[in-house]
Design a protein around this motif. Structure first.
Motif, PDB file in Angstrom:
ATOM      1  N   MET A   1      23.117   2.945  -8.275  1.00  0.00           N
ATOM      2  CA  MET A   1      23.881   1.802  -7.468  1.00  0.00           C
ATOM      3  C   MET A   1      22.923   1.877  -6.416  1.00  0.00           C
ATOM      4  O   MET A   1      22.745   0.854  -5.239  1.00  0.00           O
ATOM      5  CB  MET A   1      25.328   2.359  -5.991  1.00  0.00           C
ATOM      6  CG  MET A   1      26.494   2.677  -7.404  1.00  0.00           C
ATOM      7  SD  MET A   1      26.796   1.329  -8.076  1.00  0.00           S
ATOM      8  CE  MET A   1      28.466   0.901  -8.886  1.00  0.00           C
ATOM      9  N   TRP A   2      21.824   2.440  -6.321  1.00  0.00           N
ATOM     10  CA  TRP A   2      20.630   2.741  -5.878  1.00  0.00           C
ATOM     11  C   TRP A   2      20.439   0.734  -5.544  1.00  0.00           C
ATOM     12  O   TRP A   2      19.846   0.157  -4.239  1.00  0.00           O
ATOM     13  CB  TRP A   2      19.515   3.270  -6.234  1.00  0.00           C
ATOM     14  CG  TRP A   2      18.701   3.081  -7.356  1.00  0.00           C
ATOM     15  CD1 TRP A   2      19.390   3.239  -8.068  1.00  0.00           C
ATOM     16  CD2 TRP A   2      17.435   1.259  -7.487  1.00  0.00           C
ATOM     17  NE1 TRP A   2      18.367   2.852  -9.516  1.00  0.00           N
ATOM     18  CE2 TRP A   2      17.163   1.668  -8.797  1.00  0.00           C
ATOM     19  CE3 TRP A   2      17.096   1.209  -6.576  1.00  0.00           C
ATOM     20  CZ2 TRP A   2      16.111   0.750  -8.522  1.00  0.00           C
ATOM     21  CZ3 TRP A   2      16.361   0.092  -6.572  1.00  0.00           C
ATOM     22  CH2 TRP A   2      15.922  -0.147  -8.101  1.00  0.00           C
ATOM     23  N   SER A   3      20.259  -0.082  -6.014  1.00  0.00           N
ATOM     24  CA  SER A   3      19.593  -1.387  -6.413  1.00  0.00           C
ATOM     25  C   SER A   3      20.681  -1.814  -5.969  1.00  0.00           C
ATOM     26  O   SER A   3      20.326  -2.868  -4.779  1.00  0.00           O
ATOM     27  CB  SER A   3      19.744  -1.183  -8.277  1.00  0.00           C
ATOM     28  OG  SER A   3      20.989  -1.787  -8.563  1.00  0.00           O
ATOM     29  N   LEU A   4      22.164  -1.750  -5.609  1.00  0.00           N
ATOM     30  CA  LEU A   4      23.380  -2.569  -5.106  1.00  0.00           C
ATOM     31  C   LEU A   4      22.967  -2.031  -3.849  1.00  0.00           C
ATOM     32  O   LEU A   4      23.163  -3.272  -2.722  1.00  0.00           O
ATOM     33  CB  LEU A   4      24.331  -2.221  -5.625  1.00  0.00           C
ATOM     34  CG  LEU A   4      25.266  -2.699  -4.791  1.00  0.00           C
ATOM     35  CD1 LEU A   4      25.233  -4.142  -5.156  1.00  0.00           C
ATOM     36  CD2 LEU A   4      27.160  -2.278  -5.243  1.00  0.00           C
ATOM     37  N   SER A   5      22.247  -1.085  -3.156  1.00  0.00           N
ATOM     38  CA  SER A   5      21.778  -0.614  -1.917  1.00  0.00           C
ATOM     39  C   SER A   5      21.120  -1.709  -0.844  1.00  0.00           C
ATOM     40  O   SER A   5      21.029  -1.822  -0.813  1.00  0.00           O
ATOM     41  CB  SER A   5      22.229   0.506  -1.626  1.00  0.00           C
ATOM     42  OG  SER A   5      21.707   1.266  -0.337  1.00  0.00           O
TER      43      SER A   5
END
Length: 401
Positions: free
Chosen positions: A169-173
């Motif tokens: 989810m880092w990339s969604l952030s």
């Protein structure tokens, strides 16, 4: 990344890596100006990118990235995030590129942000709650800080909050940060309209080039937080999509752009370039093997090579004008619609595959674990799309327009 990876990232419209400003199939038609407002092949490409994110995470957790030669290639399938970010840049920036040339009207910031929130947050919150309550390895360490950072998509700013089942989810952030910044970028080039619209391409390109230097800046961060995981570091991957949007809309009013459209719309030229960039990214040019952090110049190289991969894969689909049988097939389109669900659920599924089926992490059961992860992720993604994502999208559209 997601799927970032995530990725993070069209009907699911490339956001996260997997959901973005999508154009729905119902809108598939040529506008009076002859511009395609829906590109079916992008849906298929998004689906392939989502499966690429799954592949690279399975490769890391089974130890397949340690294989001679091929291991570096499996690990570099995280470049799928570059495709997701490029799709987001294209789909979300295109209305602004068109409006600057008198070919449409850009959505208001309020409407745009509302639809973005409705597109990603409901399904995402379901996954966060499911993982932090039901996945033992995550639930045992899920204090208020982990809950708060994950629900608010602040994982890249709060130390030690990327937890099992949710690390992608880092990339969604990063994706959400781009959503918030996009109206500001659009306002910054608002004066480049009409006769001045041709300046938008060099301005957007300059933004991408300048952001390649982000990792060289001495940005102070807390322990366990790295500024290269923030939006400025990944802007080159979004910029390639924004650049494509400018080329698509600029080509509709400037016949002189035809030569560049012929080159960038050529599948053999662009996909070969993307393949070469991808293979180069699997060397030390883009960083050391595994999860070890590279030098600033390696990070910049990875961002630059990822930009070539994203642009090379997407440009022929939006500029070439030719249909693509595989990417426009029913199977590819379906996986594309489910891509956001694939992205947000697959690591939770992967975490359960090991204990349920008796696999030992890092023991090279790559193909078996990959097949099982995909087999159980697809139904979850389908349910996420049918029961959460699409109903919320329709309700918001009916309620708020």
């Amino acid at each position: 990344m997601s799927t970032s990876v995530t990725p993070h990232t069209g009907s699911p419209a490339v956001d996260s890596p997997a959901a973005a400003a999508s154009e729905t199939p119902a809108a598939a038609h040529d506008s009076p100006a002859g511009r395609r407002t829906f590109v079916p092949a992008l849906e298929g490409m998004r689906g392939l990118a989502a499966l690429g994110v799954v592949l690279t995470h399975v490769a890391f957790q089974t130890g397949a990235t340690g294989m001679p030669v091929l291991g570096r290639v499996w690990g570099r399938f995280d470049m799928a995030v570059a495709v997701f970010f490029g799709l987001s840049g294209f789909l979300l920036w295109r209305p602004h590129a068109a409006a600057a040339r008198g070919l449409g009207t850009a959505p208001s910031a309020r409407r745009y942000l509302l639809h973005r929130a409705a597109r990603i947050l409901p399904a995402y919150w379901v996954v966060v709650c499911a993982v932090l309550i039901l996945l033992p390895s995550a639930a045992h360490s899920a204090g208020w800080r982990v809950w708060g950072a994950n629900l608010a998509l602040l994982q890249v700013f709060v130390p030690l909050t990327l937890t099992d089942g949710l690390t992608q989810m880092w990339s969604l952030s990063v994706e959400v940060a781009f959503y918030l910044v996009l109206p500001i970028l659009a306002f910054a080039v608002l004066r480049l309209r009409g006769p001045l619209a041709h300046w938008r391409i060099p301005v957007v390109l300059a933004l991408g080039v300048l952001s390649l230097g982000w990792n060289f800046l001495p940005v102070p961060t807390p322990d366990a937080i790295h500024s290269d995981n923030w939006l400025p570091g990944y802007l080159p991957w979004f910029v390639v999509g924004m650049l494509l949007a400018e080329l698509v809309e600029g080509g509709a009013v400037r016949p002189s752009a035809a030569r560049w459209r012929r080159i960038t719309g050529n599948r053999w030229v662009m996909w070969t370039s993307a393949l070469i960039a991808f293979l180069l990214s699997a060397t030390d040019l883009a960083g050391p093997e595994g999860l070890e952090r590279g030098a600033p110049w390696q990070y910049a190289m990875k961002m630059g090579l990822g930009a070539i991969v994203g642009f090379g894969l997407l440009a022929p689909l939006v500029l070439g004008g030719r249909p693509h049988r595989l990417l426009e097939s029913r199977v590819a389109a379906t996986i594309g619609r489910w891509s956001y669900g694939i992205f947000i659920w697959h690591l939770a599924v992967l975490a359960m595959v090991f204990p349920i089926f008796g696999f030992i992490p890092f023991q090279r059961s790559f193909l078996h674990v990959l097949a099982l992860t995909v087999a159980f992720t697809l139904p979850l993604a389908a349910a996420s799309y049918a029961l959460i994502e699409e109903p919320v999208r329709r309700w918001v559209k009916q309620r708020f327009g």
